[in-house]
Design a protein around this motif. Structure first.
Motif, PDB file in Angstrom:
ATOM      1  N   ILE A  55     -29.274  32.720   8.388  1.00  0.00           N
ATOM      2  CA  ILE A  55     -28.771  31.568   9.155  1.00  0.00           C
ATOM      3  C   ILE A  55     -29.969  30.860   9.778  1.00  0.00           C
ATOM      4  CG2 ILE A  55     -27.324  30.845  11.088  1.00  0.00           C
ATOM      5  CD1 ILE A  55     -25.465  33.138  10.416  1.00  0.00           C
ATOM      6  N   PHE A  56     -30.276  29.698   9.217  1.00  0.00           N
ATOM      7  CA  PHE A  56     -31.486  28.968   9.603  1.00  0.00           C
ATOM      8  C   PHE A  56     -31.588  28.802  11.117  1.00  0.00           C
ATOM      9  CE2 PHE A  56     -33.220  24.754  10.722  1.00  0.00           C
ATOM     10  CZ  PHE A  56     -34.546  25.010  10.454  1.00  0.00           C
ATOM     11  N   SER A  57     -30.515  28.401  11.744  1.00  0.00           N
ATOM     12  CA  SER A  57     -30.577  28.109  13.178  1.00  0.00           C
ATOM     13  C   SER A  57     -30.946  29.342  13.996  1.00  0.00           C
ATOM     14  CB  SER A  57     -29.243  27.540  13.675  1.00  0.00           C
ATOM     15  OG  SER A  57     -29.383  27.146  15.020  1.00  0.00           O
ATOM     16  N   GLU A  58     -30.395  30.480  13.624  1.00  0.00           N
ATOM     17  CA  GLU A  58     -30.698  31.718  14.366  1.00  0.00           C
ATOM     18  C   GLU A  58     -32.183  32.065  14.261  1.00  0.00           C
ATOM     19  OE1 GLU A  58     -28.838  35.503  14.160  1.00  0.00           O
ATOM     20  OE2 GLU A  58     -26.819  34.646  14.051  1.00  0.00           O
ATOM     21  N   LEU A 110     -39.977  37.356  -6.208  1.00  0.00           N
ATOM     22  CA  LEU A 110     -39.226  36.165  -5.803  1.00  0.00           C
ATOM     23  C   LEU A 110     -38.480  36.395  -4.496  1.00  0.00           C
ATOM     24  CD1 LEU A 110     -37.906  35.316  -9.371  1.00  0.00           C
ATOM     25  CD2 LEU A 110     -39.808  34.224  -8.145  1.00  0.00           C
ATOM     26  N   SER A 111     -38.452  35.353  -3.680  1.00  0.00           N
ATOM     27  CA  SER A 111     -37.788  35.448  -2.373  1.00  0.00           C
ATOM     28  C   SER A 111     -36.461  34.713  -2.377  1.00  0.00           C
ATOM     29  CB  SER A 111     -38.711  34.883  -1.288  1.00  0.00           C
ATOM     30  OG  SER A 111     -38.855  33.476  -1.430  1.00  0.00           O
ATOM     31  N   ILE A 112     -35.911  34.455  -3.557  1.00  0.00           N
ATOM     32  CA  ILE A 112     -34.626  33.752  -3.651  1.00  0.00           C
ATOM     33  C   ILE A 112     -33.595  34.503  -2.803  1.00  0.00           C
ATOM     34  CG2 ILE A 112     -32.728  33.184  -5.220  1.00  0.00           C
ATOM     35  CD1 ILE A 112     -34.875  32.584  -7.359  1.00  0.00           C
ATOM     36  N   GLY A 113     -32.975  33.782  -1.878  1.00  0.00           N
ATOM     37  CA  GLY A 113     -32.044  34.400  -0.938  1.00  0.00           C
ATOM     38  C   GLY A 113     -32.628  34.531   0.465  1.00  0.00           C
ATOM     39  N   GLN A 114     -33.947  34.305   0.597  1.00  0.00           N
ATOM     40  CA  GLN A 114     -34.608  34.460   1.901  1.00  0.00           C
ATOM     41  C   GLN A 114     -35.137  33.119   2.447  1.00  0.00           C
ATOM     42  OE1 GLN A 114     -36.219  38.972   0.759  1.00  0.00           O
ATOM     43  NE2 GLN A 114     -37.654  37.544   1.658  1.00  0.00           N
ATOM     44  N   GLU A 115     -34.650  32.022   1.921  1.00  0.00           N
ATOM     45  CA  GLU A 115     -35.229  30.716   2.268  1.00  0.00           C
ATOM     46  C   GLU A 115     -35.054  30.348   3.739  1.00  0.00           C
ATOM     47  OE1 GLU A 115     -33.162  31.328  -0.237  1.00  0.00           O
ATOM     48  OE2 GLU A 115     -34.048  30.616  -2.119  1.00  0.00           O
ATOM     49  N   ALA A 116     -33.934  30.750   4.330  1.00  0.00           N
ATOM     50  CA  ALA A 116     -33.702  30.388   5.737  1.00  0.00           C
ATOM     51  C   ALA A 116     -34.677  31.104   6.653  1.00  0.00           C
ATOM     52  CB  ALA A 116     -32.263  30.723   6.137  1.00  0.00           C
ATOM     53  N   GLN A 143     -34.941  15.450  10.371  1.00  0.00           N
ATOM     54  CA  GLN A 143     -35.678  16.721  10.285  1.00  0.00           C
ATOM     55  C   GLN A 143     -34.830  17.816   9.645  1.00  0.00           C
ATOM     56  OE1 GLN A 143     -36.671  16.871  14.499  1.00  0.00           O
ATOM     57  NE2 GLN A 143     -38.853  16.931  13.983  1.00  0.00           N
ATOM     58  N   LEU A 144     -33.551  17.827  10.004  1.00  0.00           N
ATOM     59  CA  LEU A 144     -32.679  18.863   9.456  1.00  0.00           C
ATOM     60  C   LEU A 144     -32.455  18.657   7.962  1.00  0.00           C
ATOM     61  CD1 LEU A 144     -30.163  19.099  12.429  1.00  0.00           C
ATOM     62  CD2 LEU A 144     -31.842  20.836  11.732  1.00  0.00           C
ATOM     63  N   ARG A 145     -32.369  17.394   7.561  1.00  0.00           N
ATOM     64  CA  ARG A 145     -32.232  17.132   6.120  1.00  0.00           C
ATOM     65  C   ARG A 145     -33.509  17.552   5.385  1.00  0.00           C
ATOM     66  NH1 ARG A 145     -29.063  12.534   7.922  1.00  0.00           N
ATOM     67  NH2 ARG A 145     -30.936  11.239   7.994  1.00  0.00           N
ATOM     68  N   GLU A 146     -34.649  17.376   6.069  1.00  0.00           N
ATOM     69  CA  GLU A 146     -35.910  17.807   5.463  1.00  0.00           C
ATOM     70  C   GLU A 146     -35.948  19.334   5.310  1.00  0.00           C
ATOM     71  OE1 GLU A 146     -38.120  16.348   3.857  1.00  0.00           O
ATOM     72  OE2 GLU A 146     -39.678  17.910   3.771  1.00  0.00           O
ATOM     73  N   VAL A 147     -35.354  20.030   6.272  1.00  0.00           N
ATOM     74  CA  VAL A 147     -35.284  21.493   6.149  1.00  0.00           C
ATOM     75  C   VAL A 147     -34.483  21.870   4.900  1.00  0.00           C
ATOM     76  CG1 VAL A 147     -34.358  23.612   7.183  1.00  0.00           C
ATOM     77  CG2 VAL A 147     -35.576  21.948   8.614  1.00  0.00           C
ATOM     78  N   THR A 192     -26.385  27.719   1.000  1.00  0.00           N
ATOM     79  CA  THR A 192     -24.965  27.353   1.082  1.00  0.00           C
ATOM     80  C   THR A 192     -24.511  27.321   2.544  1.00  0.00           C
ATOM     81  OG1 THR A 192     -24.655  28.518  -0.998  1.00  0.00           O
ATOM     82  CG2 THR A 192     -22.662  27.944   0.226  1.00  0.00           C
ATOM     83  N   LEU A 193     -24.935  28.338   3.305  1.00  0.00           N
ATOM     84  CA  LEU A 193     -24.522  28.406   4.716  1.00  0.00           C
ATOM     85  C   LEU A 193     -25.062  27.208   5.499  1.00  0.00           C
ATOM     86  CD1 LEU A 193     -25.084  32.219   5.504  1.00  0.00           C
ATOM     87  CD2 LEU A 193     -22.896  31.037   5.137  1.00  0.00           C
ATOM     88  N   PHE A 194     -26.330  26.888   5.299  1.00  0.00           N
ATOM     89  CA  PHE A 194     -26.944  25.778   6.047  1.00  0.00           C
ATOM     90  C   PHE A 194     -26.332  24.444   5.622  1.00  0.00           C
ATOM     91  CE2 PHE A 194     -30.787  22.895   6.668  1.00  0.00           C
ATOM     92  CZ  PHE A 194     -30.598  22.766   8.032  1.00  0.00           C
ATOM     93  N   GLU A 195     -26.132  24.310   4.319  1.00  0.00           N
ATOM     94  CA  GLU A 195     -25.555  23.072   3.795  1.00  0.00           C
ATOM     95  C   GLU A 195     -24.162  22.821   4.371  1.00  0.00           C
ATOM     96  OE1 GLU A 195     -26.747  22.109  -0.486  1.00  0.00           O
ATOM     97  OE2 GLU A 195     -24.598  22.493  -0.585  1.00  0.00           O
ATOM     98  N   SER A 196     -23.368  23.876   4.441  1.00  0.00           N
ATOM     99  CA  SER A 196     -22.006  23.660   4.941  1.00  0.00           C
ATOM    100  C   SER A 196     -22.008  23.361   6.443  1.00  0.00           C
ATOM    101  CB  SER A 196     -21.086  24.824   4.597  1.00  0.00           C
ATOM    102  OG  SER A 196     -21.636  26.009   5.092  1.00  0.00           O
ATOM    103  N   GLU A 197     -22.953  23.934   7.162  1.00  0.00           N
ATOM    104  CA  GLU A 197     -23.072  23.582   8.588  1.00  0.00           C
ATOM    105  C   GLU A 197     -23.475  22.117   8.745  1.00  0.00           C
ATOM    106  OE1 GLU A 197     -24.192  27.742  10.945  1.00  0.00           O
ATOM    107  OE2 GLU A 197     -25.747  26.229  10.647  1.00  0.00           O
ATOM    108  N   LEU A 198     -24.464  21.719   7.972  1.00  0.00           N
ATOM    109  CA  LEU A 198     -24.915  20.317   8.055  1.00  0.00           C
ATOM    110  C   LEU A 198     -23.761  19.354   7.777  1.00  0.00           C
ATOM    111  CD1 LEU A 198     -28.376  20.354   6.197  1.00  0.00           C
ATOM    112  CD2 LEU A 198     -27.995  19.925   8.627  1.00  0.00           C
ATOM    113  N   ARG A 199     -22.994  19.716   6.774  1.00  0.00           N
ATOM    114  CA  ARG A 199     -21.845  18.895   6.397  1.00  0.00           C
ATOM    115  C   ARG A 199     -20.801  18.886   7.524  1.00  0.00           C
ATOM    116  NH1 ARG A 199     -20.771  18.609   0.380  1.00  0.00           N
ATOM    117  NH2 ARG A 199     -21.620  20.699   0.166  1.00  0.00           N
ATOM    118  N   GLU A 200     -20.506  20.073   8.017  1.00  0.00           N
ATOM    119  CA  GLU A 200     -19.473  20.217   9.054  1.00  0.00           C
ATOM    120  C   GLU A 200     -19.838  19.442  10.315  1.00  0.00           C
ATOM    121  OE1 GLU A 200     -18.752  24.346   9.987  1.00  0.00           O
ATOM    122  OE2 GLU A 200     -17.772  23.826  11.891  1.00  0.00           O
ATOM    123  N   PHE A 201     -21.117  19.493  10.677  1.00  0.00           N
ATOM    124  CA  PHE A 201     -21.535  18.819  11.906  1.00  0.00           C
ATOM    125  C   PHE A 201     -21.913  17.360  11.672  1.00  0.00           C
ATOM    126  CE2 PHE A 201     -23.129  23.325  13.005  1.00  0.00           C
ATOM    127  CZ  PHE A 201     -21.859  23.709  13.427  1.00  0.00           C
ATOM    128  N   GLY A 202     -21.738  16.903  10.462  1.00  0.00           N
ATOM    129  CA  GLY A 202     -21.916  15.492  10.168  1.00  0.00           C
ATOM    130  C   GLY A 202     -23.345  15.028   9.995  1.00  0.00           C
TER     131      GLY A 202
END
Lengths: 332, 342
Positions: free
Chosen positions: B228-231, B59-65, B26-30, B287-297
Motif C-alpha cells: 500500500i503506497f500510502s502506508e 525481479l521485484s514485480i509485486g514490490q513496486e509500492a 505527483q500522485l499520477r506520476e507515482v 491495482t490497489l493504488f490505482e483503485s484508490e486513485l480512482r476512488e478518490f477522484g
C-alpha cells in the motif's frame, strides 16, 4: 639537513603522517577499535584524539565487518577515512567489505565512483600473541584487483607511503609489521610522499638478489652485512608494494646478479615469493639465472605461542645467510 | 517538493497520508513510475527469454509500492543503497529506463558501462549508490554514507534497502548498532517478501516481525503493508523527518511479496500456486493504488490509459536504445579497476 637527522620510530612516523593528513584535509578522519583515549593497541594513534577530537578519531564498536563497511561508505561519498584494524588477523572478519565492496565498487559502477579508503593492518609474528594475532595475510589481499597493498619497511617509508595512500583515489591496504613499530630511523618533518608501486634497492650488490618484504628487509640487510665478510656481495630489493608490483626493478636486479632469493614472513606456499619467482621465470631475466630461484618463507603451520617455536616458524637472519651462501656457492 | 494546496488538503482531510500530502499530478506520476518499474521488469524478463540479456536477474514485480513509497519523500540528493532486487529502487530514485536496459544489454551507454549488469545497477547522479550482489553488503555502506552526511553537514538522508534474508547477516546488526550509537541520518528499509531465496522468514528468523529487531538498537521499528503506497510513503516521510532532525535511524519493515521466483533459476517449489495467485490477484500494489486513485477522484480510465501508453512507449524506446548502443571494446577489459591517473 637538520630535518633529515631527526629520528622517529615507525609508529611515530605513522602517527605524524596521520596528523599531517588531517591538518591538510578536513575530509581525513580515523576509525578503529580503541584508537581514541586508549591510543590504539600499539599506541600508533597515541594522543591524536586529544588533538583532533573524538569526531575525527572515532572509536568503533568491535565490529570489523560493519566498521570496514562504514569506512567504505564514507570514502564512497566524499570522505577520506583511515581505518585501523587492531590486528591484521581481524581482516578475516571484514573480507566481504574489503574484497567484494571496496575493491570492486569503481569497476562495477563503470568508473562512476572511487573508494579512497586507507586500511591499516598491524601484522606479523614475534610478539607471543599466538596463532590468531600473528599472521601475515597480505598476499590474500594482494590477490584482489582493485586493491593496492603496501608493506613499508622503514619509518621513512611508513610516513611517506601512508601520505601517498591518503592521496590515492583507490583503496590502499597497509600492512605494518608489529615488530617494526619501535624501529627508529630518519624521518623528515612535514609533507612528503613515497610512491606506491615502486620497489627500492636498499643495498647494491653483484652476486645475488634478495627480494624481501616488510621486516624481512632489515633481516636481509643484516644477512648481507655478514655475507660481505665472506666475499658475497648481496643486493637487497625492498618490494614495498605487492600490488601493483614493481616488476622492472626486480627484473633488472636479477639480470645483474643472476641469482634470486625471496624472503618473506608469510606462509611460504602460494605467497609473494611464488609470485616474484614466477614473474622472473616469465621475464627476460630467466635467461640470466645461474641457479634455481629459492624462496624462504614462513613454515606451513599456524604461528605457535612458545617463543622458540615462534622464531623457528619464520625466516631469521642465520636462515637467510645460509640460503644465500648455498645459492651463491651452488649448493642444492 | 510542492505539496497540495490548503483548500485541496481540507477536502482530503479523511484520506490516507499521500492523498493529503501530494498533488494529483505527483500522485499520477507515482502511478506512472510504478507502471514503469513493472513494465521495465517485464521487458527485461522478455529480453532475457529472447537471449538479449544474459546472466541472471532478480525481479521485484509485486514490490513496486515499497520502492516508490520509500523514495517518493526523498530529496533528489538524498542517497540509497540497494540490493540484488534493485530495479525498482533505481527507477524510483529517478533513473532512466533506457540506460538501465543498456546496462542489462552490457552496453557502454549503460549506467555502469556494461560492467555491472542487473546486480550492480546504480545511478550515482540521482543518489543511487548501487545495487549489491552480497546480501547485507550495502547496509554498512549506507551507514558510512550517513556518516559522511553528518561530518560534511550536507543534510542528506541515506536509505538502505535490503531484504528479509539480510536481517540475519552480521552486517545488518553491526550497521544498525553503529548508526544508533552515532545517531546517523539513515533509514533501514527491510523489504520482507517472505522468503530468502527459498527459506521462509518463519524458518530463518527468530522474531515474528523483523521490525522488532529495532528494539535491540534503540531505534523505532515500524511495520507497514508494503503493497500500500500510502502506508509506505507515510512511514518513510516520518523516518526522513526524524533523520533530518538529527534524531537518528529508523528501521522500517515493509511487508510485501515477489510475484516471480528468487532469480531466473527458481522453480518455485517452496511456495504454493495458491499463495502466489492470492498475492497477484488480491494484493497487487499497482491495482490497489490505482483503485484508490480512482476512488478518490485523482484519475479516470482515460488517465490510466494514457499512463500505460506512455510507459509502453518508454519501454519500447529503451529496449531499442539498448539494442542500438555499442558494446565495450575487448581492449577495454581492464578499465575502471583503478582510478586513471594522469
Amino acid at each position: 639537513m637538520d630535518a633529515m637527522v631527526r629520528e622517529l620510530s615507525y609508529a611515530q612516523a605513522i602517527q605524524e603522517a596521520m596528523a599531517i593528513a588531517m591538518d591538510m584535509d578536513e575530509r581525513v578522519f580515523l576509525m578503529g577499535e580503541d584508537i581514541g583515549v586508549y591510543g590504539g593497541a600499539f599506541q600508533v594513534t597515541g594522543d591524536l584524539v586529544e588533538r583532533y577530537g573524538a569526531d575525527r578519531v572515532i572509536d568503533t564498536p568491535i565490529s570489523e565487518l560493519g566498521g570496514a563497511g562504514v569506512a567504505v561508505g564514507a570514502a564512497l561519498t566524499g570522505m577520506r577515512p583511515i581505518f585501523e584494524f587492531q590486528f591484521s588477523d581481524f581482516a578475516t572478519l571484514a573480507m566481504e567489505q574489503i574484497v567484494n565492496q571496496a575493491a570492486k565498487m569503481r569497476f562495477m559502477l563503470g568508473g562512476e565512483v572511487s573508494v579512497p579508503v586507507v586500511m591499516r593492518f598491524p601484522a606479523g609474528s614475534g610478539t607471543g600473541a599466538a596463532a590468531q594475532h600473528s599472521q601475515s595475510l597480505e598476499a590474500w589481499l594482494g590477490h584482489v584487483p582493485g586493491l593496492k597493498v603496501i608493506q613499508p619497511a622503514t619509518p621513512y617509508d611508513a610516513k611517506g607511503m601512508l601520505l601517498a595512500a591518503v592521496a590515492d583515489p583507490d583503496p590502499v591496504m597497509i600492512f605494518e609489521h608489529k615488530l617494526l613499530y619501535k624501529m627508529k630511523g630518519p624521518v623528515p618533518e612535514g609533507y612528503y610522499t613515497v610512491p606506491i608501486g615502486k620497489a627500492d634497492i636498499r643495498r647494491e650488490g653483484r652476486d645475488l638478489t634478495i627480494v624481501a618484504t616488510s621486516i624481512m628487509v632489515q633481516k636481509a640487510l643484516d644477512a648481507a652485512a655478514a655475507l660481505e665478510n665472506e666475499g658475497i656481495d648481496v643486493e637487497v630489493v625492498d618490494l614495498r608494494t605487492i600490488r601493483p608490483m614493481d616488476k622492472q626493478t626486480v627484473i633488472d636486479s636479477v639480470k645483474k646478479t643472476s641469482r634470486l632469493l625471496c624472503v618473506y614472513e608469510a606462509v611460504k606456499t602460494l605467497g609473494i615469493g611464488a609470485e616474484v619467482s614466477a614473474m622472473i621465470a616469465e621475464s627476460e631475466a630467466f635467461d640470466y639465472l645461474d641457479a634455481p630461484i629459492v624462496r624462504l618463507g614462513g613454515a606451513e603451520t599456524p604461528i605457535p605461542y612458545n617463543p622458540e617455536l615462534e622464531k623457528a616458524t619464520v625466516p631469521q637472519v642465520p636462515d637467510i645467510i645460509t640460503a644465500a651462501r648455498d645459492l651463491v656457492k651452488g649448493v642444492r | 517538493m510542492a505539496t497540495a494546496s490548503k483548500a485541496v488538503t481540507d477536502s482530503r482531510a479523511n484520506l490516507p497520508f499521500v492523498y493529503r500530502h501530494y498533488s494529483a499530478e505527483q500522485l499520477r506520476e507515482v502511478l506512472h513510475k510504478m507502471y514503469l518499474i513493472r513494465r521495465f521488469e517485464e521487458g527485461a524478463e522478455e529480453c532475457y527469454t529472447r537471449g538479449l540479456i544474459h546472466g541472471t536477474m532478480h525481479l521485484s514485480i509485486g514490490q513496486e509500492a515499497s520502492a516508490m513509497g520509500i523514495c517518493m519523500p526523498l530529496a533528489e540528493d538524498d542517497q540509497i543503497t540497494s540490493t540484488h532486487r534493485g530495479h525498482g529502487h533505481c527507477i524510483a530514485k529517478g533513473a532512466e529506463v533506457k540506460r538501465m536496459f543498456a546496462e542489462f544489454f552490457g552496453k557502454t551507454t549503460g549506467y555502469c558501462k556494461g560492467r555491472g549488469g542487473s546486480m550492480h545497477i546504480a545511478d550515482v547522479g540521482k543518489g543511487n549508490l548501487g545495487a549489491n550482489g552480497i546480501v547485507g553488503g550495502g547496509i554498512p555502506i549506507a551507514v558510512g554514507a550517513a556518516l559522511s552526511s553528518k561530518m560534511m553537514k550536507t543534510g542528506k538522508v541515506v536509505v538502505s534497502f535490503f531484504g528479509d534474508g539480510a536481517n540475519n547477516e552480521g552486517a545488518f546488526h553491526e550497521a544498525l548498532n553503529m548508526a544508533a550509537v552515532w545517531k546517523l541520518p539513515v533509514i533501514f528499509v527491510c523489504e520482507n517478501n517472505g522468503y530468502g531465496m527459498s527459506t521462509s522468514t518463519a524458518r530463518s528468523t527468530a522474531v515474528k516481525n523483523i521490525a522488532e529487531r529495532a528494539a535491540a538498537y534503540s531505534m523505532p521499528g515500524v511495520i507497514v503493508n508494503g503493497n500500500i503506497f500510502s502506508e509506505v510513503a507515510e512511514a518513510s516521510h516520518q523516518a526522513i523527518a526524524r533523520a533530518r532532525a538529527g534524531e537518528g535511524p529508523t528501521l522500517i519493515e515493509s511487508k510485501t511479496y515477489r510475484h516471480r521466483g528468487h532469480s531466473k533459476s527458481d522453480r518455485n517449489r517452496y511456495r504454493t500456486k495458491e499463495e502466489i495467485e492470492d498475492w497477484m490477484s488480491n494484493r497487487d500494489p499497482i491495482t490497489l493504488f490505482e483503485s484508490e486513485l480512482r476512488e478518490f477522484g485523482f484519475i479516470d480510465d482515460k488517465g490510466i490509459e494514457a499512463i500505460r501508453d506512455a510507459v509502453a512507449q518508454e519501454i519500447a524506446e529503451g529496449i531499442e536504445f539498448a539494442n542500438a548502443s555499442p558494446s565495450p571494446d575487448i581492449s577495454e577489459t581492464g578499465n575502471y579497476v583503478y582510478t586513471e591517473q594522469a
